[in-house]
Scaffold this motif. Structure first.
Motif, PDB file in Angstrom:
ATOM      1  N   ASN A 108       2.852   5.559 -14.033  1.00 24.62           N
ATOM      2  CA  ASN A 108       3.899   5.865 -13.066  1.00 24.62           C
ATOM      3  C   ASN A 108       3.654   5.098 -11.772  1.00 24.62           C
ATOM      4  O   ASN A 108       2.518   5.043 -11.278  1.00 24.62           O
ATOM      5  CB  ASN A 108       3.939   7.364 -12.753  1.00 24.62           C
ATOM      6  CG  ASN A 108       4.422   8.183 -13.931  1.00 24.62           C
ATOM      7  OD1 ASN A 108       5.235   7.722 -14.725  1.00 24.62           O
ATOM      8  ND2 ASN A 108       3.930   9.410 -14.047  1.00 24.62           N
ATOM      9  N   ALA A 109       4.699   4.498 -11.234  1.00 23.00           N
ATOM     10  CA  ALA A 109       4.658   3.900  -9.900  1.00 23.00           C
ATOM     11  C   ALA A 109       5.217   4.921  -8.925  1.00 23.00           C
ATOM     12  O   ALA A 109       6.374   5.334  -9.042  1.00 23.00           O
ATOM     13  CB  ALA A 109       5.474   2.611  -9.867  1.00 23.00           C
ATOM     14  N   ILE A 110       4.390   5.361  -7.979  1.00 20.84           N
ATOM     15  CA  ILE A 110       4.743   6.455  -7.070  1.00 20.84           C
ATOM     16  C   ILE A 110       4.832   5.930  -5.647  1.00 20.84           C
ATOM     17  O   ILE A 110       3.963   5.175  -5.194  1.00 20.84           O
ATOM     18  CB  ILE A 110       3.695   7.589  -7.145  1.00 20.84           C
ATOM     19  CG1 ILE A 110       3.627   8.141  -8.570  1.00 20.84           C
ATOM     20  CG2 ILE A 110       4.011   8.708  -6.160  1.00 20.84           C
ATOM     21  CD1 ILE A 110       2.547   9.187  -8.772  1.00 20.84           C
ATOM     22  N   ASN A 111       5.870   6.326  -4.947  1.00 19.21           N
ATOM     23  CA  ASN A 111       6.019   5.992  -3.534  1.00 19.21           C
ATOM     24  C   ASN A 111       5.040   6.839  -2.721  1.00 19.21           C
ATOM     25  O   ASN A 111       5.092   8.065  -2.745  1.00 19.21           O
ATOM     26  CB  ASN A 111       7.459   6.241  -3.073  1.00 19.21           C
ATOM     27  CG  ASN A 111       7.704   5.777  -1.653  1.00 19.21           C
ATOM     28  OD1 ASN A 111       7.095   6.262  -0.713  1.00 19.21           O
ATOM     29  ND2 ASN A 111       8.630   4.842  -1.489  1.00 19.21           N
ATOM     30  N   PHE A 112       4.145   6.177  -2.021  1.00 15.59           N
ATOM     31  CA  PHE A 112       3.106   6.875  -1.260  1.00 15.59           C
ATOM     32  C   PHE A 112       3.701   7.783  -0.179  1.00 15.59           C
ATOM     33  O   PHE A 112       3.211   8.883   0.065  1.00 15.59           O
ATOM     34  CB  PHE A 112       2.171   5.836  -0.638  1.00 15.59           C
ATOM     35  CG  PHE A 112       1.141   6.383   0.309  1.00 15.59           C
ATOM     36  CD1 PHE A 112      -0.052   6.895  -0.164  1.00 15.59           C
ATOM     37  CD2 PHE A 112       1.356   6.370   1.673  1.00 15.59           C
ATOM     38  CE1 PHE A 112      -1.002   7.395   0.701  1.00 15.59           C
ATOM     39  CE2 PHE A 112       0.420   6.864   2.554  1.00 15.59           C
ATOM     40  CZ  PHE A 112      -0.774   7.374   2.064  1.00 15.59           C
ATOM     41  N   SER A 113       4.763   7.344   0.461  1.00 21.28           N
ATOM     42  CA  SER A 113       5.331   8.097   1.590  1.00 21.28           C
ATOM     43  C   SER A 113       6.104   9.320   1.147  1.00 21.28           C
ATOM     44  O   SER A 113       6.019  10.382   1.775  1.00 21.28           O
ATOM     45  CB  SER A 113       6.249   7.178   2.418  1.00 21.28           C
ATOM     46  OG  SER A 113       5.547   6.062   2.902  1.00 21.28           O
TER      47      SER A 113
ATOM     48  N   ASN B 224       0.811  -1.219   0.000  1.00 22.66           N
ATOM     49  CA  ASN B 224       0.000   0.000   0.000  1.00 22.66           C
ATOM     50  C   ASN B 224       0.843   1.268   0.000  1.00 22.66           C
ATOM     51  O   ASN B 224       0.305   2.375   0.015  1.00 22.66           O
ATOM     52  CB  ASN B 224      -0.954   0.009   1.190  1.00 22.66           C
ATOM     53  CG  ASN B 224      -2.417  -0.008   0.777  1.00 22.66           C
ATOM     54  OD1 ASN B 224      -3.289   0.467   1.486  1.00 22.66           O
ATOM     55  ND2 ASN B 224      -2.707  -0.537  -0.408  1.00 22.66           N
ATOM     56  N   ASN B 225       2.159   1.123  -0.001  1.00 18.78           N
ATOM     57  CA  ASN B 225       3.034   2.283  -0.132  1.00 18.78           C
ATOM     58  C   ASN B 225       3.295   2.602  -1.611  1.00 18.78           C
ATOM     59  O   ASN B 225       4.076   3.489  -1.928  1.00 18.78           O
ATOM     60  CB  ASN B 225       4.369   2.030   0.588  1.00 18.78           C
ATOM     61  CG  ASN B 225       5.127   3.301   0.863  1.00 18.78           C
ATOM     62  OD1 ASN B 225       4.533   4.323   1.227  1.00 18.78           O
ATOM     63  ND2 ASN B 225       6.438   3.272   0.689  1.00 18.78           N
ATOM     64  N   LEU B 226       2.612   1.878  -2.490  1.00 18.87           N
ATOM     65  CA  LEU B 226       2.830   2.028  -3.921  1.00 18.87           C
ATOM     66  C   LEU B 226       1.541   2.482  -4.591  1.00 18.87           C
ATOM     67  O   LEU B 226       0.494   1.847  -4.436  1.00 18.87           O
ATOM     68  CB  LEU B 226       3.291   0.685  -4.505  1.00 18.87           C
ATOM     69  CG  LEU B 226       3.882   0.678  -5.916  1.00 18.87           C
ATOM     70  CD1 LEU B 226       5.136   1.531  -5.992  1.00 18.87           C
ATOM     71  CD2 LEU B 226       4.180  -0.752  -6.340  1.00 18.87           C
ATOM     72  N   LEU B 227       1.631   3.600  -5.314  1.00 20.87           N
ATOM     73  CA  LEU B 227       0.514   4.121  -6.086  1.00 20.87           C
ATOM     74  C   LEU B 227       0.806   3.944  -7.575  1.00 20.87           C
ATOM     75  O   LEU B 227       1.927   4.213  -8.023  1.00 20.87           O
ATOM     76  CB  LEU B 227       0.293   5.612  -5.794  1.00 20.87           C
ATOM     77  CG  LEU B 227      -0.535   5.984  -4.577  1.00 20.87           C
ATOM     78  CD1 LEU B 227      -0.501   7.499  -4.372  1.00 20.87           C
ATOM     79  CD2 LEU B 227      -1.967   5.518  -4.733  1.00 20.87           C
ATOM     80  N   LEU B 228      -0.194   3.532  -8.336  1.00 25.62           N
ATOM     81  CA  LEU B 228      -0.042   3.357  -9.779  1.00 25.62           C
ATOM     82  C   LEU B 228      -0.967   4.349 -10.475  1.00 25.62           C
ATOM     83  O   LEU B 228      -2.179   4.358 -10.233  1.00 25.62           O
ATOM     84  CB  LEU B 228      -0.394   1.923 -10.171  1.00 25.62           C
ATOM     85  CG  LEU B 228       0.470   0.877  -9.458  1.00 25.62           C
ATOM     86  CD1 LEU B 228      -0.165  -0.491  -9.529  1.00 25.62           C
ATOM     87  CD2 LEU B 228       1.870   0.845 -10.057  1.00 25.62           C
ATOM     88  N   VAL B 229      -0.392   5.191 -11.340  1.00 24.15           N
ATOM     89  CA  VAL B 229      -1.132   6.296 -11.934  1.00 24.15           C
ATOM     90  C   VAL B 229      -0.931   6.303 -13.446  1.00 24.15           C
ATOM     91  O   VAL B 229       0.216   6.264 -13.928  1.00 24.15           O
ATOM     92  CB  VAL B 229      -0.678   7.656 -11.346  1.00 24.15           C
ATOM     93  CG1 VAL B 229      -1.545   8.781 -11.894  1.00 24.15           C
ATOM     94  CG2 VAL B 229      -0.724   7.637  -9.823  1.00 24.15           C
ATOM     95  N   GLY B 230      -2.052   6.340 -14.197  1.00 24.30           N
ATOM     96  CA  GLY B 230      -1.992   6.482 -15.642  1.00 24.30           C
ATOM     97  C   GLY B 230      -2.274   7.924 -16.032  1.00 24.30           C
ATOM     98  O   GLY B 230      -3.102   8.594 -15.404  1.00 24.30           O
ATOM     99  N   ASN B 231      -1.578   8.433 -17.065  1.00 19.53           N
ATOM    100  CA  ASN B 231      -1.749   9.837 -17.420  1.00 19.53           C
ATOM    101  C   ASN B 231      -1.889  10.044 -18.930  1.00 19.53           C
ATOM    102  O   ASN B 231      -1.789   9.108 -19.722  1.00 19.53           O
ATOM    103  CB  ASN B 231      -0.583  10.668 -16.868  1.00 19.53           C
ATOM    104  CG  ASN B 231       0.765  10.204 -17.389  1.00 19.53           C
ATOM    105  OD1 ASN B 231       0.931   9.905 -18.570  1.00 19.53           O
ATOM    106  ND2 ASN B 231       1.759  10.140 -16.488  1.00 19.53           N
TER     107      ASN B 231
END
Length: 476
Positions: free
Chosen positions: A272-277, A259-266
């Protein structure tokens, strides 16, 4: 000794003596005419009725369902068997009642409901009866399955003045609901009694395109056309992190395992794989066009993404490092149309394996099986073509109902109704339709739909900013 007055005794109902009337009570109408029974058949019925216990006859003559007698109800059932049109009233949980028009509300009920709606501060919690129509202009509609009976509106949220573009219930939650709007606002509500707005999260300056709950429902990550990703702490109603991008952020989801990993399409053709923290982009993958929708499997190893040309990609993801790699590419339809919905489900009775639902803006619904041993290779099982849409209308699986039989999905439409389809029956796919008058229901295109965890509540949103939570009948 007191003697009771015979005049005070209740009168015994007199039995009708007309044999034609008695035979009509039990005799089905002939296929050619339902107004007069066949003469020979009537004579046979007269003979049988002489041996019929009087109590059973009296019970049948006094029997009522929604104010109608036995003969009317029998004729109604025969019309259904013969393929005639029939209407049901969800407020009666599947019991029969003739429907004169788009709604079965009386005029007094309509006006009193409208007053309650206008006098309420954004939430209508009164249950309202609606009609469940079985007419669909593009294809034959079968009689509604009992599982799709709805008892009415559980509540209405009308505090938003802009189009509600996306709505979702919390993970494994039957009570927590959130919806994002074209004005950049994100509203978090509870739908249990009494329904109320918990938080209104303000920060985005343009349309919210997607959001997702964390696994514990403590946080929401949202993305927007304003090129930002925001992380919100729901209990405090504050934004705890902002990630700035170079293009519109179109879809987002939390990783189910990390859950520290966010996946975002643009719109820049990336995931993009984004670090939540920290808010840092730790990995990215480029595609052929803007990534408009995505979902991830329950193991967190496969991402399924749809783009603006109608292609669907399978992407492998490392749960620890967040590294991404593309494995497969599929076309959902022959026409290039943006994908509005990608939804993964762990199991299907039809496919006997994990499945994927895609919905394109041109109205094409596609149902795929997923080969997990082949890195998420997709095989098209069936598809359904609906009317093309101007709006980015979304669709959703009906997971619990699909465990009974068929492969059911629900979707909004631009005619302000909510439709249920069975993808396993392409020729008779429309199972039911939620429709009420503009006065009480959706008065503009229905864009978003979402089930709660228990699948007893269905939420729908429209382009006028109204969110309706429908309550499904208890069919157990």
């Amino acid at each position: 000794m007191a003697v009771a007055d015979s005049s005070e005794r209740p009168a015994t109902p007199s039995m009708p003596t007309d044999p034609d009337f008695l035979s009509c009570i039990l005799q089905p109408p002939t296929p050619s005419s339902s107004s007069r029974p066949d003469a020979d058949y009537a004579a046979l019925r007269r003979l049988l009725l002489r041996r019929k216990p009087s109590s059973a006859l009296q019970h049948r003559m006094e029997w009522r369902c929604n104010g109608k007698g036995y003969v009317a109800y029998r004729n109604f059932l025969l019309r259904r068997i013969d393929g005639g049109s029939a209407h049901s009233t969800p407020s009666n949980s599947g019991r029969w009642a003739p429907s004169p028009g788009p709604a079965t509300l009386s005029e007094a009920d309509s006006w009193s409901s409208l007053r309650d709606w206008r006098n309420n501060s954004g939430v209508l919690s009164r249950t309202i009866s609606i009609s469940s129509k079985q007419s669909e202009p593009e294809r034959h509609v079968r009689f509604a399955e009992p599982a799709y009976s709805f008892v009415g509106m559980h509540c209405i949220f009308d505090n938003c003045k802009a189009s509600v573009t996306i709505l979702k219930f919390g993970r494994a939650s039957s009570d927590l609901l959130a919806y994002g709007a074209a004005d950049g606002s994100l509203t978090v509500c509870q739908v249990s009694e009494p329904p109320s707005v918990l938080q209104k999260l303000i920060g985005h300056s343009k349309d919210i395109t997607d959001f997702d709950f964390s696994s514990n429902n403590q946080y929401i990550a949202s993305c927007s056309l304003d090129k930002t990703v925001r992380v919100w702490e729901i209990s405090k109603g504050i934004c705890i992190r902002v990630v700035y991008g170079v293009s519109s952020q179109l879809c987002i989801c939390f990783h189910p395992v990390n859950n520290n990993l966010l996946l975002v399409g643009n719109a820049n053709r990336e995931i993009n794989a984004i670090n939540f923290s920290t808010g840092r982009v730790i990995s990215k993958l480029t595609f052929d066009d803007a990534v408009t929708a995505l979902d991830i499997d329950h193991t967190g190893q496969l991402i399924f993404a749809g783009d603006a040309q109608g292609f669907i990609y399978t992407v492998s993801v490392n749960s620890h490092t967040g590294s991404l790699s593309r494995t497969h590419k599929n076309k959902s339809s022959k026409i290039k149309s943006p994908i509005t919905t990608i939804q993964y489900r762990t199991f299907s009775l039809v496919a006997r394996c994990p499945v994927l639902l895609s919905c394109a803006q041109d109205g094409n619904l596609s149902f795929f099986s997923i080969a997990t041993d082949a890195k998420g290779y997709l095989t098209l099982i069936c598809s359904l073509k609906l009317a093309s849409r101007v709006q980015s209308i979304r669709a959703s699986f009906c997971p619990l109902l699909s465990l009974e039989k068929g492969e059911f999905i629900v979707t909004g439409s631009e005619d302000a109704n909510v439709y249920f389809y069975d993808l396993a029956r392409p020729k008779n796919s429309c199972m039911n339709k939620l429709q009420v008058s503009v006065l009480l229901g959706h008065g503009s295109p229905v864009i978003g739909v979402a089930w709660n965890h228990g699948e007893n509540l269905l939420a729908s949103s429209d382009s006028d900013g109204t969110v309706i939570v429908w309550k499904r009948a208890n069919t157990s």
